[in-house]
Scaffold this active site. Structure first.
Site, PDB file in Angstrom:
ATOM      1  N   TYR A  22      16.632  14.788 -12.747  1.00  0.00           N
ATOM      2  CA  TYR A  22      15.287  15.157 -13.224  1.00  0.00           C
ATOM      3  C   TYR A  22      14.447  13.889 -13.417  1.00  0.00           C
ATOM      4  CZ  TYR A  22      11.789  17.652 -16.089  1.00  0.00           C
ATOM      5  OH  TYR A  22      10.631  18.196 -16.594  1.00  0.00           O
ATOM      6  N   ASN A  33       2.150  22.100 -10.939  1.00  0.00           N
ATOM      7  CA  ASN A  33       2.892  22.356 -12.180  1.00  0.00           C
ATOM      8  C   ASN A  33       4.327  22.856 -11.951  1.00  0.00           C
ATOM      9  OD1 ASN A  33       3.151  23.274 -15.172  1.00  0.00           O
ATOM     10  ND2 ASN A  33       3.475  25.146 -13.970  1.00  0.00           N
ATOM     11  N   ASP A  50       6.115  29.579  -2.630  1.00  0.00           N
ATOM     12  CA  ASP A  50       7.198  28.639  -2.923  1.00  0.00           C
ATOM     13  C   ASP A  50       6.653  27.246  -2.618  1.00  0.00           C
ATOM     14  OD1 ASP A  50       9.356  26.927  -2.873  1.00  0.00           O
ATOM     15  OD2 ASP A  50      10.662  28.273  -1.730  1.00  0.00           O
TER      16      ASP A  50
HETATM   17  N1  NAD Z   1       8.699  22.416 -21.090  1.00  0.00           N
HETATM   18  C1  NAD Z   1       8.883  21.113 -21.207  1.00  0.00           C
HETATM   19  O1  NAD Z   1       9.435  20.654 -22.201  1.00  0.00           O
HETATM   20  C2  NAD Z   1       8.398  20.165 -20.139  1.00  0.00           C
HETATM   21  C3  NAD Z   1       8.359  18.805 -20.465  1.00  0.00           C
HETATM   22  C4  NAD Z   1       7.925  17.888 -19.525  1.00  0.00           C
HETATM   23  C5  NAD Z   1       7.512  18.327 -18.270  1.00  0.00           C
HETATM   24  N2  NAD Z   1       7.569  19.654 -17.958  1.00  0.00           N
HETATM   25  C6  NAD Z   1       7.154  20.039 -16.612  1.00  0.00           C
HETATM   26  O2  NAD Z   1       6.066  20.951 -16.699  1.00  0.00           O
HETATM   27  C7  NAD Z   1       6.132  21.894 -15.633  1.00  0.00           C
HETATM   28  C8  NAD Z   1       6.142  23.303 -16.194  1.00  0.00           C
HETATM   29  O3  NAD Z   1       7.223  23.423 -17.097  1.00  0.00           O
HETATM   30  P1  NAD Z   1       7.535  24.755 -17.938  1.00  0.00           P
HETATM   31  O4  NAD Z   1       8.155  24.297 -19.189  1.00  0.00           O
HETATM   32  O5  NAD Z   1       6.368  25.648 -17.953  1.00  0.00           O
HETATM   33  O6  NAD Z   1       8.697  25.367 -17.005  1.00  0.00           O
HETATM   34  P2  NAD Z   1       9.210  26.890 -16.887  1.00  0.00           P
HETATM   35  O7  NAD Z   1      10.589  26.789 -16.333  1.00  0.00           O
HETATM   36  O8  NAD Z   1       9.011  27.587 -18.169  1.00  0.00           O
HETATM   37  O9  NAD Z   1       8.245  27.485 -15.757  1.00  0.00           O
HETATM   38  C9  NAD Z   1       8.231  26.906 -14.472  1.00  0.00           C
HETATM   39  C10 NAD Z   1       7.636  27.876 -13.473  1.00  0.00           C
HETATM   40  O10 NAD Z   1       7.756  27.266 -12.159  1.00  0.00           O
HETATM   41  C11 NAD Z   1       8.148  28.280 -11.247  1.00  0.00           C
HETATM   42  N3  NAD Z   1       8.816  27.721 -10.069  1.00  0.00           N
HETATM   43  C12 NAD Z   1      10.066  27.201 -10.004  1.00  0.00           C
HETATM   44  N4  NAD Z   1      10.354  26.858  -8.727  1.00  0.00           N
HETATM   45  C13 NAD Z   1       9.261  27.171  -7.978  1.00  0.00           C
HETATM   46  C14 NAD Z   1       8.930  27.063  -6.604  1.00  0.00           C
HETATM   47  N5  NAD Z   1       9.808  26.573  -5.716  1.00  0.00           N
HETATM   48  N6  NAD Z   1       7.718  27.476  -6.187  1.00  0.00           N
HETATM   49  C15 NAD Z   1       6.834  27.992  -7.078  1.00  0.00           C
HETATM   50  N7  NAD Z   1       7.077  28.135  -8.386  1.00  0.00           N
HETATM   51  C16 NAD Z   1       8.285  27.733  -8.827  1.00  0.00           C
HETATM   52  C17 NAD Z   1       9.063  29.195 -12.055  1.00  0.00           C
HETATM   53  O11 NAD Z   1       9.176  30.464 -11.421  1.00  0.00           O
HETATM   54  C18 NAD Z   1       8.369  29.232 -13.411  1.00  0.00           C
HETATM   55  O12 NAD Z   1       7.450  30.291 -13.483  1.00  0.00           O
HETATM   56  C19 NAD Z   1       7.367  21.521 -14.829  1.00  0.00           C
HETATM   57  O13 NAD Z   1       7.004  20.683 -13.734  1.00  0.00           O
HETATM   58  C20 NAD Z   1       8.220  20.759 -15.829  1.00  0.00           C
HETATM   59  O14 NAD Z   1       9.117  19.890 -15.194  1.00  0.00           O
HETATM   60  C21 NAD Z   1       7.994  20.580 -18.874  1.00  0.00           C
END
Ligand code: NAD
Length: 256
Positions: free
Chosen positions: A153, A83, A56
């Site tokens: 966010y 990430n 976590d």
């Molecule tokens: N998908 C998008 O459009 C997008 C756009 C801009 C930025 N992001 C950023 O990129 C990153 C990844 O996004 P994604 O789309 O793959 O998200 P996602 O929700 O598909 O996956 C996120 C992962 O983070 C894990 N997670 C959540 N809380 C956690 C914790 N406390 N400890 C460890 N793991 C934890 C979840 O279990 C999940 O596997 C994030 O930081 C998100 O904010 C995503």
């Protein structure tokens, strides 16, 4: 020969989405990759010849244990990809203090704790590589531009953007480069949740919103996880040896 041969990388939140794509891309470039998430991504680790652990990112104790683990299992650390992250779409008046704290605990404190915990290991191996060692933080276009309904966010991703720049200056002497990546809407679970949330807020169907969201990006479509993974691999490699404190947008032109 891959760009990252001999490197040891850690990707948080790697069970799915951008984390999983990044872990695969780092491994394809030659790195040994450690993947963590709330539940250990064992299948992914097996697929890419890496190692996995449950972590976590909001827990200080978990970060200490993860650093001990990577040092003993992999021999050190060259690349940290912060990430893991959470999305929230709510008007300010409906955002509870618990919502606010939960998002900041993961998206901001997780990045701070990870950076602080990794510095000793990253400093230890920085002399091995022309471009030193590297931290790549996942911010967002929402860390550059505001969005109605995404203020909490916005706050977290804006914090990651400037924390990254401060770290870049503070850690340059140790030859640790620190950069942020700013994706537009990418087709992952989080990207789909954003589409659902927009659809609910506007009272229209997912397909209509998907078309709207695609049109927000001048290139005309959502990004693929691989687009972001490629940017992370670049920033982690010696090809970015003179790049630190930068914000690399991967957004199909959205913020242009
Ligand atoms: N998908 C998008 O459009 C997008 C756009 C801009 C930025 N992001 C950023 O990129 C990153 C990844 O996004 P994604 O789309 O793959 O998200 P996602 O929700 O598909 O996956 C996120 C992962 O983070 C894990 N997670 C959540 N809380 C956690 C914790 N406390 N400890 C460890 N793991 C934890 C979840 O279990 C999940 O596997 C994030 O930081 C998100 O904010 C995503």
């Amino acid at each position: 020969m891959g760009d990252l041969d001999g490197r040891i990388a850690l990707v948080t939140g790697a069970a799915t989405g951008l984390g999983a794509a990044t872990a695969r891309a780092l491994a394809a470039a030659g790195a040994t990759v450690a993947v963590t998430d709330l539940a250990a991504p064992d299948a992914l680790a097996a697929e890419i010849g890496g190692i996995a652990r449950a972590q976590d990112v909001s827990s200080e104790a978990d970060w200490a244990a993860t650093m001990t683990w990577i040092k003993s299992e992999a021999g050190g650390l060259d690349i940290l990809v912060n990430n893991a992250g959470l999305w929230l779409f709510k008007p300010i008046t409906e955002t509870t203090l618990d919502d606010w704290r939960r998002l900041h605990a993961v998206n901001v404190e997780g990045v701070f704790l990870g950076t602080r915990a990794a510095i000793p290991l990253l400093a230890e191996r920085a002399h091995l590589w022309r471009g030193g060692t590297a931290i790549v933080n996942l911010s967002s276009v929402a860390g550059i531009e505001g969005a109605a309904g995404a203020t909490c966010y916005n706050s977290t991703k804006g914090a990651v953007r400037l924390f990254t720049k401060g770290c870049a200056k503070e850690l340059a002497a140790a030859r640790i480069r620190v950069n942020s990546v700013h994706p537009g809407v990418i087709d992952t679970q989080m990207g789909r949740k954003l589409v659902d949330d927009f659809a609910l807020a506007q009272g229209i169907g997912d397909n209509e919103v998907l078309a709207q969201v695609a049109a927000m990006h001048p290139l005309g479509h959502l990004g693929a996880p691989q687009n972001v993974a490629d940017a992370v691999v670049f920033l982690a490699s010696d090809r970015a040896a003179f790049t630190t404190g930068s914000e690399l947008v991967v957004d199909g032109g959205l913020t242009a």
